[in-house]
Design a protein around this motif. Structure first.
Motif, short mmCIF file in Angstrom:
data_model
loop_
_atom_site.label_atom_id
_atom_site.label_comp_id
_atom_site.label_asym_id
_atom_site.label_seq_id
_atom_site.Cartn_x
_atom_site.Cartn_y
_atom_site.Cartn_z
N VAL A 110 30.32 -2.14 27.43
CA VAL A 110 29.21 -2.76 26.52
C VAL A 110 27.70 -3.72 27.21
N GLY A 111 26.73 -3.60 26.43
CA GLY A 111 25.68 -3.77 26.70
C GLY A 111 24.58 -4.59 25.29
N PRO A 112 24.02 -5.18 25.10
CA PRO A 112 23.38 -5.77 23.78
C PRO A 112 23.23 -5.29 22.61
N GLY A 113 23.87 -5.73 21.61
CA GLY A 113 24.08 -5.60 20.11
C GLY A 113 25.02 -4.34 20.53
N GLY A 114 26.27 -4.80 21.24
CA GLY A 114 27.74 -3.93 20.71
C GLY A 114 27.29 -2.24 21.56
N HIS A 115 26.27 -1.76 22.21
CA HIS A 115 25.83 -0.90 22.51
C HIS A 115 26.14 0.06 23.98
N TYR A 116 26.51 1.40 23.83
CA TYR A 116 26.88 1.28 25.45
C TYR A 116 26.15 2.34 25.56
N THR A 117 25.23 2.00 26.66
CA THR A 117 23.92 2.63 26.99
C THR A 117 24.12 3.03 29.10
N THR A 118 23.24 3.83 29.49
CA THR A 118 23.99 4.66 30.77
C THR A 118 22.47 5.32 31.58
N MET A 119 22.00 4.76 32.40
CA MET A 119 21.65 6.30 32.71
C MET A 119 21.80 7.52 33.10
#
Length: 224
Positions: A110-119
């Motif tokens: 999990v990233g900032p703000g509870g979001h899931y991000t990736t390249m």
């Protein structure tokens, strides 16, 4: 049977038992590691066996040594073996190629703000993704689509509902989406006007996976 003959007959069994007992235990699997972020050239955010850890260059955490950082890649060392990790690539183990299983998982902390991000990549071009379980299709801004060289204008003209209201859009099919070593082909997508911070990974991509969340980590397991 003569006692000496019985003794000879039992020797093969005793030898087999002795050899079995002498076999060393199988070594444990090396940790599974993913590069999920870089803090300049001094530290990296590594996902080690599903646990996010900040590791400085030269430091060792859970048996993983961070050797160097450069150009969006990290060089790690485990038990004397080195491997280069790409930012956002799927987790990997430092093992021989013959021991590696076909890639079927994407692991996202999990990233900032509870979001899931990736390249990852669309049709072989690098971009950034954000998981959006509320989106029907993969959604790409017009500006990003042009950067990626997508021929979206050959797609179907539609209108779609966004946070800013109803907007015109183009509906078409991507050749592939690749995150780490996992690639999914023929994915429905839409292109909408404006600029977004990420490409939204909607259900036209997510439905290809079994999704689970544990301890702020999302795992996508390829269905087929």
């Amino acid at each position: 049977m003569h006692p000496f003959a019985r003794h000879l007959a039992s020797l093969p069994l005793l030898l087999c038992l002795g050899l079995a007992a002498a076999q060393p235990p199988l070594p444990p699997l090396p940790p599974q590691v993913q590069l999920n972020g870089m803090l300049g050239a001094r530290a990296a955010l590594l996902l080690i066996d599903g646990e996010p850890r900040t590791v400085e260059v030269g430091a060792t955490v859970k048996g993983v040594k961070l050797v160097a950082l450069e150009d969006g890649r990290a060089v790690i060392e485990i038990a004397g073996r080195r491997q280069t990790l790409a930012l956002g690539a799927s987790p990997g183990r430092v093992v021989s190629q013959s021991a590696a299983a076909p890639p079927r998982q994407i692991v996202l902390p999990v990233g900032p703000g509870g979001h899931y991000t990736t390249m990852g990549m669309i049709n072989g071009q690098t971009t950034s993704f954000l998981v959006d379980t509320g989106a029907t299709s993969v959604s790409i801004s017009q500006i990003e689509a042009e950067k990626l060289g997508l021929r979206y204008m050959y797609g179907k003209r539609i209108v779609t509902q966004t946070a800013n209201g109803i907007v015109p859009a183009y509906q078409f099919q991507l050749n592939s989406i690749r995150i780490g070593e996992v690639e999914v082909r023929d994915v429905d997508a839409i292109v909408i006007p404006g600029l977004m911070g990420h490409v939204l990974l909607g259900n036209s991509f997510l439905n290809r996976f079994q999704m689970r969340r544990e301890n702020d980590v999302m795992t996508l397991e390829l269905r087929y």
